[in-house]
Write a protein that holds these residues in place. Structure first.
Motif, PDB file in Angstrom:
ATOM      1  N   LEU A  25       0.825  -1.149   0.048  1.00 21.17           N
ATOM      2  CA  LEU A  25      -0.195   0.144  -0.077  1.00 21.17           C
ATOM      3  C   LEU A  25       0.701   1.558  -0.038  1.00 21.17           C
ATOM      4  O   LEU A  25       0.438   2.256  -0.729  1.00 21.17           O
ATOM      5  CB  LEU A  25      -1.015  -0.125   1.079  1.00 21.17           C
ATOM      6  N   THR A  26       2.030   1.274   0.894  1.00 20.26           N
ATOM      7  CA  THR A  26       2.857   2.393   0.881  1.00 20.26           C
ATOM      8  C   THR A  26       3.350   2.514  -0.602  1.00 20.26           C
ATOM      9  O   THR A  26       3.645   3.824  -0.944  1.00 20.26           O
ATOM     10  CB  THR A  26       3.844   2.283   2.003  1.00 20.26           C
ATOM     11  N   TRP A  27       4.031   1.529  -1.110  1.00 21.94           N
ATOM     12  CA  TRP A  27       4.464   1.616  -2.418  1.00 21.94           C
ATOM     13  C   TRP A  27       3.370   2.250  -3.428  1.00 21.94           C
ATOM     14  O   TRP A  27       3.950   3.197  -4.020  1.00 21.94           O
ATOM     15  CB  TRP A  27       4.921   0.408  -2.806  1.00 21.94           C
ATOM     16  N   ILE A  28       2.358   1.857  -3.297  1.00 21.24           N
ATOM     17  CA  ILE A  28       1.232   2.253  -4.468  1.00 21.24           C
ATOM     18  C   ILE A  28       0.874   3.569  -4.096  1.00 21.24           C
ATOM     19  O   ILE A  28       0.987   4.525  -5.244  1.00 21.24           O
ATOM     20  CB  ILE A  28       0.020   1.508  -4.377  1.00 21.24           C
ATOM     21  N   LEU A  29       0.860   4.161  -2.644  1.00 20.65           N
ATOM     22  CA  LEU A  29       0.507   5.398  -2.531  1.00 20.65           C
ATOM     23  C   LEU A  29       1.174   5.718  -1.292  1.00 20.65           C
ATOM     24  O   LEU A  29       0.705   5.201  -0.060  1.00 20.65           O
ATOM     25  CB  LEU A  29      -1.083   5.616  -2.360  1.00 20.65           C
ATOM     26  N   PRO A  30       2.161   6.716  -1.104  1.00 24.15           N
ATOM     27  CA  PRO A  30       2.897   6.996   0.142  1.00 24.15           C
ATOM     28  C   PRO A  30       1.737   7.434   1.077  1.00 24.15           C
ATOM     29  O   PRO A  30       1.153   8.175   1.012  1.00 24.15           O
ATOM     30  CB  PRO A  30       3.827   8.018  -0.067  1.00 24.15           C
ATOM     31  N   GLY A  31       1.936   6.758   2.211  1.00 21.46           N
ATOM     32  CA  GLY A  31       0.928   7.192   3.513  1.00 21.46           C
ATOM     33  C   GLY A  31      -0.426   6.178   3.552  1.00 21.46           C
ATOM     34  O   GLY A  31      -0.668   5.814   4.659  1.00 21.46           O
ATOM     35  N   ALA A  32      -0.462   5.251   2.766  1.00 22.33           N
ATOM     36  CA  ALA A  32      -1.537   4.386   2.405  1.00 22.33           C
ATOM     37  C   ALA A  32      -1.498   3.329   3.540  1.00 22.33           C
ATOM     38  O   ALA A  32      -2.456   2.692   4.196  1.00 22.33           O
ATOM     39  CB  ALA A  32      -1.925   4.004   1.162  1.00 22.33           C
ATOM     40  N   GLY A  33       0.074   2.872   3.528  1.00 21.03           N
ATOM     41  CA  GLY A  33       0.177   1.528   4.387  1.00 21.03           C
ATOM     42  C   GLY A  33      -0.095   1.929   6.077  1.00 21.03           C
ATOM     43  O   GLY A  33      -0.483   1.222   6.721  1.00 21.03           O
ATOM     44  N   VAL A  41      -2.026  10.013  11.541  1.00 13.68           N
ATOM     45  CA  VAL A  41      -1.198  11.256  11.283  1.00 13.68           C
ATOM     46  C   VAL A  41       0.123  11.169  10.382  1.00 13.68           C
ATOM     47  O   VAL A  41       0.550  11.987   9.498  1.00 13.68           O
ATOM     48  CB  VAL A  41      -0.739  11.746  12.723  1.00 13.68           C
ATOM     49  N   VAL A  42       0.877   9.928  10.707  1.00 16.81           N
ATOM     50  CA  VAL A  42       1.905   9.690   9.716  1.00 16.81           C
ATOM     51  C   VAL A  42       1.760   9.523   8.569  1.00 16.81           C
ATOM     52  O   VAL A  42       2.207   9.956   7.634  1.00 16.81           O
ATOM     53  CB  VAL A  42       2.859   8.377  10.176  1.00 16.81           C
ATOM     54  N   GLY A  43       0.531   8.645   8.175  1.00 17.10           N
ATOM     55  CA  GLY A  43       0.344   8.563   6.998  1.00 17.10           C
ATOM     56  C   GLY A  43      -0.142   9.763   6.113  1.00 17.10           C
ATOM     57  O   GLY A  43       0.209   9.963   4.843  1.00 17.10           O
ATOM     58  N   LEU A  44      -0.985  10.488   6.822  1.00 18.33           N
ATOM     59  CA  LEU A  44      -1.146  11.864   6.075  1.00 18.33           C
ATOM     60  C   LEU A  44      -0.074  12.664   5.799  1.00 18.33           C
ATOM     61  O   LEU A  44      -0.013  13.471   4.780  1.00 18.33           O
ATOM     62  CB  LEU A  44      -2.436  12.540   6.909  1.00 18.33           C
ATOM     63  N   VAL A  49       3.982  15.198   2.250  1.00 17.75           N
ATOM     64  CA  VAL A  49       5.302  15.548   1.830  1.00 17.75           C
ATOM     65  C   VAL A  49       5.622  14.599   0.576  1.00 17.75           C
ATOM     66  O   VAL A  49       6.218  15.365  -0.299  1.00 17.75           O
ATOM     67  CB  VAL A  49       6.161  15.074   3.006  1.00 17.75           C
ATOM     68  N   LEU A  50       5.678  13.543   0.455  1.00 18.17           N
ATOM     69  CA  LEU A  50       6.069  12.668  -0.761  1.00 18.17           C
ATOM     70  C   LEU A  50       5.460  12.968  -1.930  1.00 18.17           C
ATOM     71  O   LEU A  50       6.088  13.134  -2.958  1.00 18.17           O
ATOM     72  CB  LEU A  50       6.199  11.264  -0.393  1.00 18.17           C
ATOM     73  N   ASN A  51       4.016  13.044  -1.913  1.00 21.19           N
ATOM     74  CA  ASN A  51       3.350  13.196  -3.074  1.00 21.19           C
ATOM     75  C   ASN A  51       3.640  14.822  -3.695  1.00 21.19           C
ATOM     76  O   ASN A  51       3.869  14.916  -4.654  1.00 21.19           O
ATOM     77  CB  ASN A  51       1.931  12.901  -2.994  1.00 21.19           C
ATOM     78  N   GLY A  52       3.757  15.507  -2.300  1.00 23.57           N
ATOM     79  CA  GLY A  52       3.962  17.065  -2.786  1.00 23.57           C
ATOM     80  C   GLY A  52       5.465  17.243  -3.439  1.00 23.57           C
ATOM     81  O   GLY A  52       5.624  18.179  -4.406  1.00 23.57           O
ATOM     82  N   MET A  53       6.316  16.334  -2.849  1.00 21.20           N
ATOM     83  CA  MET A  53       7.516  16.459  -3.471  1.00 21.20           C
ATOM     84  C   MET A  53       7.500  16.108  -5.112  1.00 21.20           C
ATOM     85  O   MET A  53       8.388  16.570  -6.021  1.00 21.20           O
ATOM     86  CB  MET A  53       8.576  15.538  -2.847  1.00 21.20           C
ATOM     87  N   TYR A  54       6.764  15.073  -5.293  1.00 20.22           N
ATOM     88  CA  TYR A  54       6.809  14.493  -6.570  1.00 20.22           C
ATOM     89  C   TYR A  54       6.096  15.404  -7.437  1.00 20.22           C
ATOM     90  O   TYR A  54       6.381  15.757  -8.629  1.00 20.22           O
ATOM     91  CB  TYR A  54       5.909  13.300  -6.366  1.00 20.22           C
ATOM     92  N   TRP A  55       5.005  15.928  -6.879  1.00 21.35           N
ATOM     93  CA  TRP A  55       4.182  17.102  -7.733  1.00 21.35           C
ATOM     94  C   TRP A  55       4.969  18.180  -8.000  1.00 21.35           C
ATOM     95  O   TRP A  55       5.084  18.688  -9.285  1.00 21.35           O
ATOM     96  CB  TRP A  55       2.925  17.523  -6.857  1.00 21.35           C
ATOM     97  N   LEU A  56       5.787  18.824  -7.141  1.00 23.59           N
ATOM     98  CA  LEU A  56       6.773  20.095  -7.469  1.00 23.59           C
ATOM     99  C   LEU A  56       7.892  19.582  -8.552  1.00 23.59           C
ATOM    100  O   LEU A  56       7.927  20.412  -9.141  1.00 23.59           O
ATOM    101  CB  LEU A  56       7.297  20.555  -6.010  1.00 23.59           C
ATOM    102  N   ALA A 128      12.207   4.202   2.363  1.00 20.16           N
ATOM    103  CA  ALA A 128      12.393   4.431   3.862  1.00 20.16           C
ATOM    104  C   ALA A 128      10.921   4.167   4.535  1.00 20.16           C
ATOM    105  O   ALA A 128      10.868   3.649   5.487  1.00 20.16           O
ATOM    106  CB  ALA A 128      12.938   5.596   4.127  1.00 20.16           C
ATOM    107  N   LEU A 129       9.993   5.001   3.912  1.00 17.93           N
ATOM    108  CA  LEU A 129       8.535   5.028   4.531  1.00 17.93           C
ATOM    109  C   LEU A 129       8.059   3.375   4.484  1.00 17.93           C
ATOM    110  O   LEU A 129       7.437   3.161   5.602  1.00 17.93           O
ATOM    111  CB  LEU A 129       7.839   5.927   3.599  1.00 17.93           C
ATOM    112  N   MET A 130       8.302   2.701   3.435  1.00 17.75           N
ATOM    113  CA  MET A 130       8.114   1.187   3.249  1.00 17.75           C
ATOM    114  C   MET A 130       8.549   0.511   4.431  1.00 17.75           C
ATOM    115  O   MET A 130       7.821  -0.407   4.876  1.00 17.75           O
ATOM    116  CB  MET A 130       8.347   0.644   2.020  1.00 17.75           C
ATOM    117  N   THR A 131       9.789   0.912   4.667  1.00 22.12           N
ATOM    118  CA  THR A 131      10.514   0.123   5.949  1.00 22.12           C
ATOM    119  C   THR A 131       9.831   0.360   7.165  1.00 22.12           C
ATOM    120  O   THR A 131       9.527  -0.711   8.033  1.00 22.12           O
ATOM    121  CB  THR A 131      11.989   0.580   5.990  1.00 22.12           C
ATOM    122  N   HIS A 132       9.423   1.671   7.349  1.00 20.38           N
ATOM    123  CA  HIS A 132       8.618   1.985   8.766  1.00 20.38           C
ATOM    124  C   HIS A 132       7.537   1.326   8.856  1.00 20.38           C
ATOM    125  O   HIS A 132       6.887   0.795   9.573  1.00 20.38           O
ATOM    126  CB  HIS A 132       8.651   3.611   8.589  1.00 20.38           C
TER     127      HIS A 132
END
Lengths: 309, 65
Positions: A25-33, A41-44, A49-56, A128-132
């Motif tokens: 889930l995290t791989w498909i959408l950061p935070g979903a896992g 809170v961590v998920g949102l 952050v990660l999708n914002g970074m990708y979008w930017l 790293a998020l997937m690891t967490h």
């Protein structure tokens, strides 16, 4: 504490969810896992952050990163070997929206390198998020999951840094010296041409796994022109790429040290002092023969390890 | 013309890094890693040399046909 309270506390701290599902889930959408694991809170935050970074990154590069790929290399799965693949949702969005461009040459935006790097970093941070997420789903809130993810994150930023923070300073310095030195040697042999993602798309993807060093080097020397014949350019490209790939081993080593150390903690607290930071497995290396003394003598330790998939 | 000595040195450097990281990955303690390193390094180098030899033999035997 009453039995009811004890049961409630125990169920709150128990591991939740399946680690594989959390990672996917995290791989498909950061935070979903993390949302799946109840870490809202961590998920949102991770999602933003990660999708914002990708979008930017997409905005700065106008989604033209994959136009650097040679036309004969462009296919549906050609981009799967790029660091952006760490953020699969972002990558699919990019391919759906921009793909390989309009089919004719056009000028790249001024900040295309920065944008491209941001998308790549978003993908790498998601590892790293997937690891967490994986660690959280294995240990619940009984044990902090952050140290294992931090070890991976730091090693992915600077090779050996995770080991250094773990107290394994000699190993950390050795890894940093070997991998960064290998990358530097490759860069000199390739006369800095390996630093340009535009020139060597796939080799760049490999060496990007070294973290911040190739990104800074690219910012400084990435646009350097090649002025003559480079007899060892293939060796240089290979060295940089292999250095990045070897950093994956370092990341796994850092994660395993932290995770196994935490899993073995109940045994150590109860007096099974022969278990080192690697837990009962240390006994194998120290005595030359595997023993199950640490696990067998301590029910708590066995229960802890039984949570592993 | 590529200098064979320099080529060999580059191969040894690459082997050193690959084997060192492999040893770090497989051995938990630094002492065990240090002990295992020389043997693994030699195994890696001789294995690659053997493989290169086989490839050269194949090249000379089949590529000329």
């Amino acid at each position: 504490m009453t039995p009811a309270e004890r049961n409630k506390s125990s169920s709150n701290s128990a591991p939740k969810g399946d680690p594989t599902v959390a990672v996917l889930l995290t791989w498909i959408l950061p935070g979903a896992g993390h949302l799946y694991l109840g870490r809202t809170v961590v998920g949102l935050l991770a999602f933003a952050v990660l999708n914002g970074m990708y979008w930017l990154g997409l905005k700065l590069s106008a989604g033209m990163t994959f136009e650097w790929l040679d036309p004969e290399l462009r296919s549906t799965f050609a981009v799967a070997l790029s660091p952006e693949a760490g953020n699969l949702g972002g990558l699919v969005y990019q391919m759906k929206t921009y793909a390989f461009g309009l089919g004719y040459p056009r000028p790249f935006p001024e900040l295309v390198r920065v944008g491209s790097a941001l998308c790549a970093v978003s993908g790498m941070l998601n590892f790293a998020l997937m690891t967490h997420a994986h660690r959280v789903s294995r240990v619940g809130s009984r044990t902090p999951a952050w140290p294992a993810a931090r070890a991976v994150l730091l090693t992915s930023i600077v090779p050996g840094l995770g080991h250094f923070v773990q107290g394994r300073r000699a190993r950390g310095l050795c890894i940093a010296f070997l991998l960064l030195g290998f990358f530097a040697l490759g860069t000199v042999l390739a006369d800095f041409s390996n630093l340009s993602r535009e020139r060597h798309f796939y080799y760049w993807s490999g060496q990007a796994l070294l973290g911040i060093a190739p990104l800074i080097s690219e910012g400084i020397w990435g646009a350097k022109a090649v002025t003559g014949h480079l007899p060892y350019v293939e060796a240089g490209l290979g060295f940089g790429c292999v250095a990045g790939l070897l950093n994956i081993l370092a990341m796994i080593d850092a994660y395993a040290f932290e995770a196994d150390g935490q899993d073995a903690q109940p045994a150590r607290h109860s007096g099974a002092s022969s278990a080192g930071p690697w837990g009962a497995k240390d006994e194998k290396s120290s005595s030359g023969a595997p023993t199950a003394q640490g696990a067998a003598s301590e029910p708590g330790a066995a229960a802890t390890r039984s949570t592993a998939p | 013309m590529i200098d064979p000595i320099r080529h060999l040195l580059l191969f040894l450097v690459a082997s050193l890094v690959i084997v060192a990281l492999g040893v770090c990955f497989s051995e938990r303690s630094d002492r065990a890693a240090l002990r295992a390193f020389p043997r693994r390094f030699l195994t890696f180098v001789f294995g690659c040399a053997l493989f290169s030899g086989i490839m050269l033999i194949c090249e000379h035997t089949f590529a000329k046909v």
